[in-house]
Structures are given as C-alpha cells and as structure tokens.
Design an enzyme around this catalytic site. Structure first.
Site, PDB file in Angstrom:
ATOM      1  N   HIS A   1      10.030  -2.254   4.829  1.00  0.00           N
ATOM      2  CA  HIS A   1      10.872  -1.081   5.152  1.00  0.00           C
ATOM      3  C   HIS A   1      10.909  -0.822   6.649  1.00  0.00           C
ATOM      4  CE1 HIS A   1      10.174   0.457   0.779  1.00  0.00           C
ATOM      5  NE2 HIS A   1      11.153  -0.432   0.853  1.00  0.00           N
TER       6      HIS A   1
ATOM      7  N   CYS B   1      25.481   0.917  19.918  1.00  0.00           N
ATOM      8  CA  CYS B   1      25.541  -0.213  20.888  1.00  0.00           C
ATOM      9  C   CYS B   1      24.451  -1.246  20.632  1.00  0.00           C
ATOM     10  CB  CYS B   1      25.445   0.326  22.320  1.00  0.00           C
ATOM     11  SG  CYS B   1      23.817   0.995  22.717  1.00  0.00           S
TER      12      CYS B   1
ATOM     13  N   SER C   1       3.510   3.496  -5.896  1.00  0.00           N
ATOM     14  CA  SER C   1       3.978   3.966  -7.212  1.00  0.00           C
ATOM     15  C   SER C   1       4.918   2.934  -7.816  1.00  0.00           C
ATOM     16  CB  SER C   1       4.712   5.300  -7.033  1.00  0.00           C
ATOM     17  OG  SER C   1       5.835   5.096  -6.156  1.00  0.00           O
TER      18      SER C   1
ATOM     19  N   ALA D   1      -8.274   3.063  -2.327  1.00  0.00           N
ATOM     20  CA  ALA D   1      -8.319   1.716  -1.731  1.00  0.00           C
ATOM     21  C   ALA D   1      -9.475   1.566  -0.748  1.00  0.00           C
ATOM     22  CB  ALA D   1      -6.991   1.453  -1.019  1.00  0.00           C
TER      23      ALA D   1
HETATM   24  N1  APR Z   1      -5.809   4.525  -2.556  1.00  0.00           N
HETATM   25  C1  APR Z   1      -4.930   3.851  -3.344  1.00  0.00           C
HETATM   26  N2  APR Z   1      -3.788   4.400  -3.833  1.00  0.00           N
HETATM   27  C2  APR Z   1      -3.545   5.686  -3.514  1.00  0.00           C
HETATM   28  C3  APR Z   1      -4.415   6.463  -2.700  1.00  0.00           C
HETATM   29  C4  APR Z   1      -5.585   5.826  -2.219  1.00  0.00           C
HETATM   30  N3  APR Z   1      -6.480   6.482  -1.452  1.00  0.00           N
HETATM   31  N4  APR Z   1      -3.875   7.712  -2.566  1.00  0.00           N
HETATM   32  C5  APR Z   1      -2.714   7.715  -3.264  1.00  0.00           C
HETATM   33  N5  APR Z   1      -2.517   6.502  -3.841  1.00  0.00           N
HETATM   34  C6  APR Z   1      -1.384   6.051  -4.663  1.00  0.00           C
HETATM   35  C7  APR Z   1      -0.701   7.140  -5.450  1.00  0.00           C
HETATM   36  O1  APR Z   1      -1.341   7.310  -6.714  1.00  0.00           O
HETATM   37  C8  APR Z   1       0.710   6.549  -5.620  1.00  0.00           C
HETATM   38  O2  APR Z   1       0.801   5.763  -6.798  1.00  0.00           O
HETATM   39  O3  APR Z   1      -0.396   5.560  -3.773  1.00  0.00           O
HETATM   40  C9  APR Z   1       0.872   5.658  -4.404  1.00  0.00           C
HETATM   41  C10 APR Z   1       1.852   6.190  -3.384  1.00  0.00           C
HETATM   42  O4  APR Z   1       3.121   6.184  -3.990  1.00  0.00           O
HETATM   43  P1  APR Z   1       4.369   6.730  -3.152  1.00  0.00           P
HETATM   44  O5  APR Z   1       4.012   8.020  -2.521  1.00  0.00           O
HETATM   45  O6  APR Z   1       5.551   6.645  -4.061  1.00  0.00           O
HETATM   46  O7  APR Z   1       4.518   5.688  -1.950  1.00  0.00           O
HETATM   47  P2  APR Z   1       5.154   4.243  -2.017  1.00  0.00           P
HETATM   48  O8  APR Z   1       4.920   3.601  -3.340  1.00  0.00           O
HETATM   49  O9  APR Z   1       4.691   3.504  -0.815  1.00  0.00           O
HETATM   50  O10 APR Z   1       6.726   4.556  -1.846  1.00  0.00           O
HETATM   51  C11 APR Z   1       7.587   3.455  -1.730  1.00  0.00           C
HETATM   52  O11 APR Z   1       9.408   4.938  -1.210  1.00  0.00           O
HETATM   53  O12 APR Z   1      10.017   6.857  -0.121  1.00  0.00           O
HETATM   54  C12 APR Z   1      10.080   5.481  -0.079  1.00  0.00           C
HETATM   55  O13 APR Z   1      10.312   4.123   1.805  1.00  0.00           O
HETATM   56  C13 APR Z   1       9.410   4.947   1.151  1.00  0.00           C
HETATM   57  O14 APR Z   1       8.055   2.974   1.393  1.00  0.00           O
HETATM   58  C14 APR Z   1       8.243   4.141   0.617  1.00  0.00           C
HETATM   59  C15 APR Z   1       8.692   3.796  -0.786  1.00  0.00           C
END
Ligand code: APR
Length: 248
Positions: A118, A129, A188, A231
């Site tokens: 991303h 430009c 997620s 993590a």
């Molecule tokens: N360790 C591991 N996982 C974790 C932790 C942690 N400490 N804290 C939260 N999580 C998990 C949550 O349970 C969730 O499933 O990380 C995940 C984050 O999910 P999102 O907030 O949906 O983020 P992401 O999956 O990266 O979103 C994908 O969506 O909004 C767009 O471009 C944006 O790159 C992003 C994409």
C-alpha cells in the site's frame, strides 16, 4: 510454549517462507490499527478520509487525518516483532516481507526485502506534474502541503479506489505462488487485493501460520494454525524456540 516449538520446527523446515503483515504488527510500536476498537477508522470514516475521491474533493480535510497519522508514525520505532522478522531474514529463513503498512518499520528493523503493498510514508508526490518530495523536505505547517505547481501534494500511499502498484502486486503474488510457509501477522485480511495473497499461497500448498489475538477473515477456513497472541510476544517466542532447537 509448545506452539512456539512446533511452529519454529515448521518454519525452519520451510524452503521459501514469506510474511504478510498488517497494522497489528505495529500496534506495539504505538501505531493504532484501523479496525480494532479505538483504531483509526473508528475516529475517521474511511469513506470520507480514506478514498482518492475524498482526497481530491477536499485535500485539506483528508490531510487533517494524514498529518495526525504522520505525527504518530514519526514517534514510532520498530518493536520486537519487526526485529524478529528481520532476524529470520538474516538467517535465510524468511525470504520476503509483504506489508500493508506504510510506516517503514520493517526496513528500520533491518528487513531488506520488503514489498510495500500500500505504498509508504517516506515520499509525497504531486498527481498533476508527477514531482516527488522526500517527506522530511515538506512542511505540514499549513495543510494541504502544495507542490510548486500549486496542486495539493499527497503521500505515496494507496488510497481506497486506487490500484496497487504493478511492481508491488506482481512481486507479492509471485512470492505467494512459490512460498511453502506464510506467516500472516496482524491483519484482519478484510481488504482486497492484499487479502488474496494468503489465498494464493494456500492454493499452492503453503502452510499458513497466523499471529493475531483476534480471529481474522482467514482464521476459520484458510489458516492452518493461529497463535492468538500479540506479535511482539509470539514472534520472539518462536525465535527463542528456534535457538533452543539449534542449541539442543
Ligand atoms: N499483534 C498482532 N495482531 C494484532 C495486534 C498485535 N499486537 N494488535 C491488533 N492486531 C490485529 C487485530 O486483531 C486485527 O485483526 O491486527 C489486525 C489489524 O487489522 P486492521 O486494523 O484491519 O489492519 P489491516 O489488516 O492492516 O488493514 C488492511 O486496510 O484500511 C486499509 O490500507 C489500510 O493497509 C490497511 C488495510
């Protein structure tokens, strides 16, 4: 913990391990994720702040969110999870990190092979430009920051409604097609086409290890094993189990 040992054993036997990371891997660096309670999208509606249409319609408004995120990322440092992935690359176990994050924390932790699916926060660009500017050379004192040509600058990240860069897409899918082990950390898996990456890996017979305290859209039907821990705990735990097995 037995799970660490079992997963350490599996990843050490893999011939082409790849990681897919999401915002969750940077939560322990102080960067909120998007969809957990208190995440970025609970404060800023993604349909108003996250799409290319909303940026073009009102760059000053979207830059309010972008400047806040920029501030958070400026004070974030790699955490033990990022550092563990860098160590696994150094040992020749992890071949590539595909990240959905724009925070550059994998590179700062020492990982050299990173696909930024991303985009990233290191550069701003002008969509009129085409000029690009290192982030540190642009002041955010007044928003939106503007190109000398007058157009509002934007970060080199992918807004909703924009295509993934061809290079990033092809590198990620090629790696997913040849990996035999995929580490899926802190996502997620709710956004395509990034969410297709684990599916492609699975179709090609890879073992999918998920590290996420909560179940994701992959957990119930695609993931082979989930360690329901942060993590920053689970990844160092797996590395420690690897070291134990080497020393035993
Ligand atoms: N360790 C591991 N996982 C974790 C932790 C942690 N400490 N804290 C939260 N999580 C998990 C949550 O349970 C969730 O499933 O990380 C995940 C984050 O999910 P999102 O907030 O949906 O983020 P992401 O999956 O990266 O979103 C994908 O969506 O909004 C767009 O471009 C944006 O790159 C992003 C994409």
């Amino acid at each position: 913990m037995d799970d660490y040992r079992r997963m350490a054993e599996r990843i050490s036997r893999s011939s082409y391990a790849v990681a897919l990371t999401g915002a969750g891997i940077s939560v322990e660096s102080g960067v909120p994720d998007f969809r957990s309670a208190g995440g970025l999208w609970s404060k800023y509606d993604p349909s108003e702040f996250g799409t290319i249409e909303s940026f073009r319609a009102n760059p000053a408004k979207v830059w309010k969110m972008l400047a806040e995120l920029d501030q958070v990322l400026a004070s974030a440092d790699p955490n033990p999870a990022h550092r563990t992935l860098a160590e696994l690359e150094k040992r020749g176990i992890l071949r590539l990190v595909i990240t959905q994050n724009v925070d550059s924390l994998h590179q700062r932790a020492g990982t050299t092979k990173v696909v930024e699916f991303h985009g990233n926060n290191r550069t701003l660009r002008c969509d009129s430009c085409g000029q690009r500017f290192p982030r540190e050379s642009v002041s955010l004192a007044s928003l939106p920051p503007r190109c000398p040509c007058g157009t509002a600058l934007r970060p080199d990240l992918v807004f909703f409604g924009e295509p993934i860069s061809g290079d990033a897409y092809h590198q990620a899918m090629a790696a997913a097609g040849k990996c035999d082990f995929m580490l899926i950390v802190g996502t997620s898996a709710s956004v395509a086409p990034a969410s297709q990456i684990p599916r492609l890996a699975k179709q090609n017979g890879a073992f999918l290890l998920e590290i996420n305290p909560k179940a994701s859209e992959l957990s119930h039907h695609l993931t082979d094993f989930r360690i329901a821990e942060p993590a920053g705990i689970a990844l160092p735990g797996i590395l420690a189990a690897l070291d134990e097995s080497y020393n035993s």
